[in-house]
Design a protein around this motif. Structure first.
Motif, short mmCIF file in Angstrom:
data_model
loop_
_atom_site.label_atom_id
_atom_site.label_comp_id
_atom_site.label_asym_id
_atom_site.label_seq_id
_atom_site.Cartn_x
_atom_site.Cartn_y
_atom_site.Cartn_z
N CYS B 25 87.01 60.63 46.54
CA CYS B 25 86.59 59.41 47.24
C CYS B 25 87.43 58.24 46.74
CB CYS B 25 85.11 59.11 47.01
SG CYS B 25 84.64 57.49 47.62
N PHE B 27 87.32 54.95 46.87
CA PHE B 27 86.76 53.59 46.97
C PHE B 27 86.75 52.91 45.61
CE2 PHE B 27 83.51 50.38 46.64
CZ PHE B 27 83.91 49.52 47.65
N CYS B 28 85.97 53.46 44.67
CA CYS B 28 85.90 52.76 43.38
C CYS B 28 86.59 53.57 42.29
CB CYS B 28 84.45 52.45 43.02
SG CYS B 28 83.53 53.83 42.32
N ALA B 30 85.62 55.18 39.92
CA ALA B 30 85.01 56.44 39.45
C ALA B 30 85.70 57.63 40.11
CB ALA B 30 83.52 56.44 39.76
N LEU B 31 86.38 57.41 41.23
CA LEU B 31 87.16 58.43 41.93
C LEU B 31 86.45 59.79 41.95
CD1 LEU B 31 90.93 57.92 40.93
CD2 LEU B 31 89.93 57.61 43.18
N CYS B 32 85.22 59.83 42.46
CA CYS B 32 84.47 61.10 42.51
C CYS B 32 85.31 62.14 43.25
CB CYS B 32 83.15 60.89 43.25
SG CYS B 32 82.07 59.74 42.42
N ILE B 35 83.64 65.44 46.72
CA ILE B 35 83.10 65.14 48.06
C ILE B 35 83.41 66.31 49.00
CG2 ILE B 35 83.00 63.41 49.91
CD1 ILE B 35 82.36 62.30 47.04
N ALA B 59 78.97 61.91 48.54
CA ALA B 59 79.43 60.52 48.40
C ALA B 59 78.23 59.57 48.36
CB ALA B 59 80.34 60.14 49.55
N CYS B 60 78.37 58.46 47.64
CA CYS B 60 77.32 57.44 47.65
C CYS B 60 77.40 56.68 48.98
CB CYS B 60 77.51 56.47 46.49
SG CYS B 60 78.97 55.46 46.66
N ILE B 62 78.42 53.75 49.74
CA ILE B 62 79.67 53.03 50.00
C ILE B 62 80.77 54.04 50.35
CG2 ILE B 62 81.38 51.42 49.08
CD1 ILE B 62 79.27 50.41 47.12
N GLY B 63 80.88 55.11 49.54
CA GLY B 63 81.90 56.13 49.80
C GLY B 63 81.67 56.77 51.16
N HIS B 185 79.47 51.07 41.32
CA HIS B 185 79.93 52.45 41.08
C HIS B 185 78.71 53.35 41.18
CE1 HIS B 185 82.65 49.71 38.92
NE2 HIS B 185 83.60 50.59 39.13
N PRO B 186 78.15 53.49 42.37
CA PRO B 186 76.79 54.05 42.49
C PRO B 186 76.60 55.45 41.88
CG PRO B 186 77.44 53.00 44.53
CD PRO B 186 78.66 52.99 43.66
N ARG B 187 77.64 56.26 41.76
CA ARG B 187 77.42 57.61 41.21
C ARG B 187 77.79 57.71 39.73
NH1 ARG B 187 80.21 62.05 43.95
NH2 ARG B 187 78.55 63.44 43.26
S1 SF4 Z 1 80.76 56.20 43.07
FE1 SF4 Z 1 80.65 56.19 45.32
S2 SF4 Z 1 82.28 54.79 45.94
FE2 SF4 Z 1 82.69 55.33 43.80
S3 SF4 Z 1 84.11 57.07 43.96
FE3 SF4 Z 1 82.02 57.91 43.78
S4 SF4 Z 1 81.37 58.24 45.90
FE4 SF4 Z 1 83.14 56.87 45.97
#
Ligand code: SF4
Lengths: 132, 468
Positions: B25, B27-28, B30-32, B35, B59-60, B62-63, B185-187
């Motif tokens: 992901c 977006f932030c 944390a680069l999860c 996904i 994904a959270c 936002i992602g 960074h929701p996750r």
């Molecule tokens: S915390 Fe959310 S926005 Fe950030 S990388 Fe993970 S899924 Fe994406």
């Protein structure tokens, strides 16, 4: 008209984050970034209600925003999500770091009955009008 | 509680969709990288064209929004030349014409500002630095208005850090200071701290603290919330350091926190085995800025007399860390680099984007993968209204609305072609992939930058030395 001395904190909210990805011109982003979150006791002191507009001022500028009840107690703190509206209140002095001070500024809030929140285009038009 | 990432294989697999696993992901910071993306195949679902992302499990919010709302009405599908006093007269042009127009502006400029680079790949960063070199401009990334002060502190004090995996497996105390992971960074807490078991940390063995100027939903979920007065984090850290050294502080409270709460916190820290401190913009954007981070690093060093302790910034944009790495391995400086004399020169406060704009120190602005019109103080944005602005972005933003040239680009890590990498907040590089085609005619940031470098070189008669 009552006014309130307050500490301004700008920052992220999840809704503002969702708005970023939906698009900066989206309704979600506009709603998320044109609000000021205040503690209920501060709202009462101002004699306004949630949804009313207020004028937030710092030494750098002022902006009209909608009042939202802060979800947690935060007496004396006004929280505004990051965005072009919050940035009207921020100065560009960076103390030799590159970073403007975006949290912990002194601000004054007063009711702004009848005043509307500017759209993004209106905000840029106002900035253009101040350019010499 | 342990939250296992969901596996979509059984949930989403239909003859009408293909599943791509382990997508990163973008977006932030944390680069999860877990996904699970479902993409429509031929024989599309009603009204859903082939190649559309219809789900992004794990994904959270936002992602999820990023993956599923790629192609809404805010997406730009054609390059634009914008004119008129409010830039509202839009002429759609070909990529070639837009690149020529942008290159003309950049080649003519005496000191162009090239800014952004946090939401794109390392490979695009390399090209952007080359563009700054051939233009003789100032190049800055968004860290100058997020964790730049933290980097300045690291230059002074060094840093003891770790990977997120190590923190997940070892940390028994995790402190989030001046940040709100639930919003930004929701996750993060689910993958690395609060809601996950580590190899050596079973359920209930980890304590999580939130220290901030205001409570948020996150504050309710943690072991203890410590509310500090705005702009007084420095004092609180100094007192904690002194108490860790055995000094007794004769006060009722410090920085708005009762001494009883501070004493309890310090006692917990002294008993810890592995402390991880994550800090956010609450420290870098408030009074004290870089000094707050120096103090936090010194606190971490002090903690190392009692336990293993590490510290890490909660990086915001997904590859802002990468833009620091690329700039550092190229010039030795992580951001705010001026190349106007032909040699790199670094002086935050002078060569940083906000300062350059606020002092009127640029005659053309090139923005890629950022939105300074939405994130800079109004007095800096004002200068952008006076000079030509070129923006490269997949979607409309506040900055595209005040630009003279807008070049749409493909989403990195979803649509962009070629090898793409990004650095996670802990410095782990991750490879990104193309999982769907970009809209017709839309190119990657890297490709657009390459075209611009070529054209600026041609206009200025420069022989390109970095051929790729
Ligand atoms: S915390 Fe959310 S926005 Fe950030 S990388 Fe993970 S899924 Fe994406």
């Amino acid at each position: 008209m009552p006014s309130l001395e307050i500490i301004l904190v700008t920052g992220r909210t999840r809704r503002q984050g969702v708005g970023l990805e939906l698009g900066k011109l989206s309704e979600t982003y506009f709603e998320a970034t044109t609000q000021v979150r205040l503690d209920p006791t501060d709202i009462e002191k101002l004699g306004v209600e949630a949804g009313d507009t207020v004028d937030v001022k710092t030494e750098h500028g002022n902006v009209i925003l909608k009042v939202v009840v802060a979800p947690r107690p935060s007496v004396g703190i006004a929280f505004i999500p990051y965005g072009p509206w919050a940035n009207l209140l921020i100065g560009s002095e960076t103390d030799s770091t590159g970073m403007p001070t975006m949290k912990g500024l002194k601000a004054t809030i007063s009711p702004a009955p009848g005043k509307q929140v500017l759209t993004l285009q209106e905000l840029f038009a106002e900035l253009r009008a101040t350019i010499s | 509680m342990t939250t296992d990432p969901k596996d979509t294989a059984g949930i989403l697999a239909t003859p009408r969709a293909r599943i791509v696993k382990n997508v990163v992901c973008c977006f932030c910071g944390a680069l999860c990288d877990d996904i699970q993306v479902a993409i429509t195949l031929t024989g599309p679902l009603p009204r859903v064209p082939e190649g559309t992302i219809i789900e992004a499990l794990n994904a959270c919010r936002i992602g999820h929004t990023k993956f599923l709302k790629l192609r809404d009405e805010h997406r730009i599908l054609k390059p634009e030349l914008r004119s008129g006093s409010d830039k509202s007269e839009i002429r759609q042009v070909s990529l070639e014409v837009a690149v020529k127009e942008a290159a003309k502006i950049l080649a003519k400029a005496k000191r162009p500002l090239i800014y952004g680079l946090a939401s794109t790949s390392n490979e695009a960063n390399v090209k952007a630095l080359e563009l700054a070199e051939v233009c003789g401009g100032v190049v800055d990334n968004t860290s100058s208005v997020c964790h730049g002060p933290g980097i300045e502190a690291v230059q002074r004090a060094g840093i003891g850090t770790a990977t997120l995996g190590k923190i997940k497996n070892y940390a028994d105390i995790v402190i989030y200071w001046g940040c709100n992971p639930v919003a930004a960074h929701p996750r993060h807490t689910r993958r690395y701290s609060q809601f996950i078991e580590g190899m050596f940390r079973k359920e209930g063995e980890r304590k999580v603290y939130h220290i901030d100027v205001r409570s948020t939903r996150f504050s309710d979920e943690v072991t203890d919330f410590i509310q500090v007065n705005p702009s007084e984090d420095y004092e609180l850290m100094a007192v904690i350091r002194a108490m860790l050294r055995g000094r007794e502080i004769q006060r009722d409270s410090v920085a708005g926190v009762s001494m009883r709460q501070v004493r309890e916190f310090v006692a917990t820290l002294k008993d810890a085995e592995f402390v991880a401190i994550f800090f956010g913009l609450g420290l870098t954007q408030s009074s004290g800025k870089d000094h707050n981070i120096t103090q936090a690093i010194d606190l971490t060093a002090e903690l190392n007399h009692h336990a293993k302790a590490v510290i890490m910034p909660m990086r915001g944009h997904f590859n802002v860390n990468g833009s620091n790495h690329v700039s550092t391995w190229t010039y030795g400086f992580p951001f705010s680099v001026s190349l106007e004399t032909g040699a790199p020169y670094y002086m935050p406060g002078e060569t940083s984007a906000v300062d350059v704009l606020a002092r009127g120190g640029t005659d053309a602005v090139f923005i890629i993968a950022a939105d300074p019109a939405a994130s800079f103080p109004a007095s800096a944005v004002k200068h952008m209204l006076k000079v030509p602005v070129i923006t490269v972005d997949p979607k409309r933003s506040a900055t595209t609305e005040i630009s003279d040239v807008v070049i749409p680009s493909a989403y990195v890590g979803i649509e962009a072609e070629g090898i793409q990498t990004a650095y996670r907040m802990d410095g782990i590089p991750l490879q990104l992939r193309k999982i769907i085609d970009a809209p017709k005619g839309i190119e990657s940031d890297e490709h657009i930058l390459d075209l611009l470098v070529r054209e600026v070189c041609r206009l200025k008669g420069i022989k390109r030395y970095k051929q790729t």
